[in-house]
Design a protein around this motif. Structure first.
Motif, mmCIF file in Angstrom:
data_model
loop_
_atom_site.group_PDB
_atom_site.id
_atom_site.type_symbol
_atom_site.label_atom_id
_atom_site.label_comp_id
_atom_site.label_asym_id
_atom_site.label_seq_id
_atom_site.Cartn_x
_atom_site.Cartn_y
_atom_site.Cartn_z
ATOM 1 N N ILE A 72 0.588 -1.038 0.340
ATOM 2 C CA ILE A 72 0.342 0.375 -0.302
ATOM 3 C C ILE A 72 0.989 1.706 -0.112
ATOM 4 C CG2 ILE A 72 -2.245 -1.225 1.083
ATOM 5 C CD1 ILE A 72 -0.906 -0.068 3.823
ATOM 6 N N ALA A 73 0.126 2.261 -0.317
ATOM 7 C CA ALA A 73 0.631 3.460 -0.187
ATOM 8 C C ALA A 73 0.490 4.576 0.220
ATOM 9 C CB ALA A 73 1.610 4.110 -1.891
ATOM 10 N N PRO A 74 0.725 5.183 1.029
ATOM 11 C CA PRO A 74 0.220 6.952 1.292
ATOM 12 C C PRO A 74 -0.289 7.744 0.532
ATOM 13 C CG PRO A 74 2.531 6.680 1.959
ATOM 14 C CD PRO A 74 2.410 6.090 1.369
ATOM 15 N N ASP A 75 -1.498 7.709 0.454
ATOM 16 C CA ASP A 75 -2.662 8.980 -0.455
ATOM 17 C C ASP A 75 -3.427 9.401 0.498
ATOM 18 O OD1 ASP A 75 -4.652 9.617 -1.723
ATOM 19 O OD2 ASP A 75 -4.095 7.779 -3.467
ATOM 20 N N GLU A 76 -3.463 10.704 0.424
ATOM 21 C CA GLU A 76 -4.383 11.973 1.693
ATOM 22 C C GLU A 76 -5.633 11.681 0.975
ATOM 23 O OE1 GLU A 76 -4.669 13.323 5.269
ATOM 24 O OE2 GLU A 76 -2.788 12.569 4.370
ATOM 25 N N GLN A 93 -0.910 -8.819 6.234
ATOM 26 C CA GLN A 93 0.617 -8.514 5.713
ATOM 27 C C GLN A 93 0.762 -7.451 4.921
ATOM 28 O OE1 GLN A 93 3.054 -10.050 8.184
ATOM 29 N NE2 GLN A 93 1.471 -11.682 8.716
ATOM 30 N N LEU A 94 1.417 -6.067 5.469
ATOM 31 C CA LEU A 94 1.407 -4.927 4.640
ATOM 32 C C LEU A 94 2.711 -4.517 4.189
ATOM 33 C CD1 LEU A 94 -1.262 -2.790 5.952
ATOM 34 C CD2 LEU A 94 -1.681 -4.799 4.194
ATOM 35 N N LEU A 95 2.991 -4.315 3.601
ATOM 36 C CA LEU A 95 4.202 -3.878 2.641
ATOM 37 C C LEU A 95 4.402 -1.964 1.596
ATOM 38 C CD1 LEU A 95 7.466 -5.470 0.693
ATOM 39 C CD2 LEU A 95 6.987 -3.365 -0.150
ATOM 40 N N MET A 96 5.309 -1.522 2.332
ATOM 41 C CA MET A 96 5.593 0.338 2.166
ATOM 42 C C MET A 96 6.532 0.482 1.205
ATOM 43 S SD MET A 96 4.019 2.864 3.915
ATOM 44 C CE MET A 96 5.204 3.913 4.745
ATOM 45 N N ARG A 97 6.319 1.137 0.960
ATOM 46 C CA ARG A 97 7.970 2.101 0.155
ATOM 47 C C ARG A 97 7.906 2.996 0.535
ATOM 48 N NH1 ARG A 97 7.954 1.690 -6.275
ATOM 49 N NH2 ARG A 97 8.837 -0.857 -6.328
ATOM 50 N N ILE A 98 9.443 3.037 1.960
ATOM 51 C CA ILE A 98 9.895 4.550 1.582
ATOM 52 C C ILE A 98 11.589 4.970 0.650
ATOM 53 C CG2 ILE A 98 10.789 6.121 3.197
ATOM 54 C CD1 ILE A 98 9.225 4.521 5.783
ATOM 55 N N PRO A 99 10.865 5.781 0.130
ATOM 56 C CA PRO A 99 11.822 6.346 -0.847
ATOM 57 C C PRO A 99 12.710 7.132 0.087
ATOM 58 C CG PRO A 99 10.537 7.742 -1.926
ATOM 59 C CD PRO A 99 9.900 7.140 -0.421
ATOM 60 N N SER A 100 14.172 6.914 0.023
ATOM 61 C CA SER A 100 15.400 7.415 1.291
ATOM 62 C C SER A 100 15.527 8.467 0.259
ATOM 63 C CB SER A 100 16.813 6.563 0.055
ATOM 64 O OG SER A 100 17.158 6.910 -1.722
ATOM 65 N N ASN A 104 13.131 13.695 4.511
ATOM 66 C CA ASN A 104 12.654 14.846 4.788
ATOM 67 C C ASN A 104 10.986 15.249 4.801
ATOM 68 O OD1 ASN A 104 15.477 16.671 4.985
ATOM 69 N ND2 ASN A 104 14.732 16.889 3.276
ATOM 70 N N ASP A 105 10.087 13.956 4.566
ATOM 71 C CA ASP A 105 9.367 14.011 4.389
ATOM 72 C C ASP A 105 8.635 11.997 5.219
ATOM 73 O OD1 ASP A 105 6.308 14.999 4.481
ATOM 74 O OD2 ASP A 105 6.285 13.535 2.819
ATOM 75 N N LEU A 106 9.425 12.394 6.269
ATOM 76 C CA LEU A 106 9.022 11.138 7.243
ATOM 77 C C LEU A 106 8.269 11.041 8.058
ATOM 78 C CD1 LEU A 106 12.986 9.872 8.269
ATOM 79 C CD2 LEU A 106 11.340 8.715 6.656
ATOM 80 N N ASP A 107 7.415 12.203 8.856
ATOM 81 C CA ASP A 107 6.664 12.328 9.567
ATOM 82 C C ASP A 107 5.313 12.082 8.853
ATOM 83 O OD1 ASP A 107 8.394 13.520 11.592
ATOM 84 O OD2 ASP A 107 7.718 15.240 11.323
ATOM 85 N N ARG A 108 4.983 11.776 7.338
ATOM 86 C CA ARG A 108 3.946 11.662 6.789
ATOM 87 C C ARG A 108 3.371 10.194 6.891
ATOM 88 N NH1 ARG A 108 2.402 11.219 1.032
ATOM 89 N NH2 ARG A 108 5.319 11.439 0.284
ATOM 90 N N TYR A 109 5.044 9.645 5.967
ATOM 91 C CA TYR A 109 5.184 8.198 6.035
ATOM 92 C C TYR A 109 4.606 7.643 7.454
ATOM 93 C CZ TYR A 109 6.693 8.778 1.827
ATOM 94 O OH TYR A 109 7.622 9.152 -0.111
ATOM 95 N N VAL A 110 4.928 8.039 8.810
ATOM 96 C CA VAL A 110 5.073 7.336 9.895
ATOM 97 C C VAL A 110 3.641 7.452 10.566
ATOM 98 C CG1 VAL A 110 5.545 7.474 12.685
ATOM 99 C CG2 VAL A 110 7.328 7.583 10.704
#
Length: 359
Positions: A72-76, A93-100, A104-110
């Motif tokens: 899944i991917a973040p989608d407001e 079981q879920l998987l999510m990408r975080i680009p390296s 600087n936008d980690l708060d949104r992913y968390v």
């Protein structure tokens, strides 16, 4: 991804294909690495052959809740719908990408991860061309991602499609460099479970190079992006022999023999791109590589059933929930339409793993 670099295709969720003039020229580093690939495969061939032939199938002693995974991917815009669909599907079981490059936008992913407190996550940390050229920065970026998300998961899949130049690595040696850099973080983050290799499609020579070598790292699982859509069906063969089952057989044999990986095989990405869905899948006009929605749903079931019945695979993740080009849900009309594959996925979790695929 919020801060998308210019080389990123937001529709198909991958880097754009590089033009010939953009690709790095081959040098002595490439030649030396190709030599290592060849030598390692020549050395390993007898053992790989024996192990492959010796493997016996045995249906996985795993419930669907542990075996079946979904990306899944973040989608407001569809945040509430995402929560509802994950719950409706019954997927744990879920998987999510975080680009390296997006640290600087980690708060949104968390914040997005925390919307699913009852689910278990694998986080795929994506590399870029900059990662390969600056390993110190790559290591720092990975450390930031782990530091921000370690209260949610301990399982991280390092890299993605490392055998595709557009993802940053010119050769497999650079992919190993990325893995070594992350290995050095274990002292700061005890209890990490790292997945690696990260070879996309069926390229066993490169898979073996990433699994058997003398670099200083250890991974807990072989993350294989095993797409078979170019053979149309899971029963379609490559080189006349390798259907899905035999590709899994070889992948498992290599995993068992690896000196850098525990005996654990994960399929971290697979899907069937859908016909006439450009720009969401680049090959949508090619009927030999894409399928209609009903066929996608059928092949999804076959893939999971075949993989489960071998007993060689610990988990299979479908890429991904919302994407009209290859996912389970189409969002192109400003609303969400659950495609046949959505309901096929739900059926699999509901207990159809034990069924023999009906061809």
């Amino acid at each position: 991804m919020k801060n998308q670099p210019e080389w990123w295709d937001p529709y198909s969720c991958q880097p754009y294909t590089m033009k010939s003039e953009e690709k790095p020229r081959s040098g002595m580093g490439n030649v030396w690495e190709y030599t290592k690939v060849a030598v390692s495969n020549l050395v390993g061939l007898p053992a790989i052959t024996y192990q492959t032939l010796a493997l016996q199938k045995q249906p996985a002693n795993l419930p669907a809740s542990e075996f079946v995974g979904l990306s899944i991917a973040p989608d407001e815009e569809y945040k509430s719908a995402l929560i509802e669909m994950v719950d409706e599907l019954g997927v744990k079981q879920l998987l999510m990408r975080i680009p390296s490059w997006d640290v600087n936008d980690l708060d949104r992913y968390v914040a997005f991860l925390e919307l699913f407190p009852r689910n278990e996550f694998v986080i795929n940390i994506l590399q870029s061309r900059d990662s390969v050229n600056n390993l110190n920065e790559w290591q720092q970026q990975v450390a930031k991602i782990i530091r921000a998300t370690q209260h949610i998961t301990k399982t991280y899949w390092i890299g993605n499609a490392v055998n595709r130049t557009k993802w940053g690595c010119v050769h497999s040696g650079q992919a190993l460099d990325l893995q070594v850099a992350v290995e050095e973080l274990r002292g700061e983050f005890p209890g990490l479970k790292l997945l690696g290799s990260s070879i996309i499609d069926f390229e066993p020579l490169l898979s073996w190079r990433t699994l058997w070598n003398f670099r200083k790292f250890q991974i807990e699982g072989n993350a294989a992006l095993l797409y078979v859509n170019r053979r149309h069906s899971p029963y379609g063969t490559q080189y006349g022999v390798f259907d899905l089952e035999n590709k899994l057989r070889l992948a498992k044999a290599m995993t068992k023999l690896s000196n850098r990986c525990d005996d654990s095989l994960w399929i971290t990405e697979t899907n069937w791109p859908l016909l006439d869905t450009k720009p969401y899948t680049p090959n949508s006009g090619n009927p030999t590589r894409t399928v209609d929605e009903e066929t996608q749903a059928k092949y999804l079931k076959w893939y999971y059933q075949i993989a489960w019945q071998t007993g060689w695979v610990d988990r299979v993740y479908w890429w991904q929930l919302i994407n009209p080009g290859y996912g389970l849900v189409d969002h192109r009309q400003g609303s969400l339409r659950k495609m046949p594959s959505y309901y096929a996925f739900k059926d699999i979790i509901g207990g159809e793993l034990s069924l023999v695929p009906d061809r």
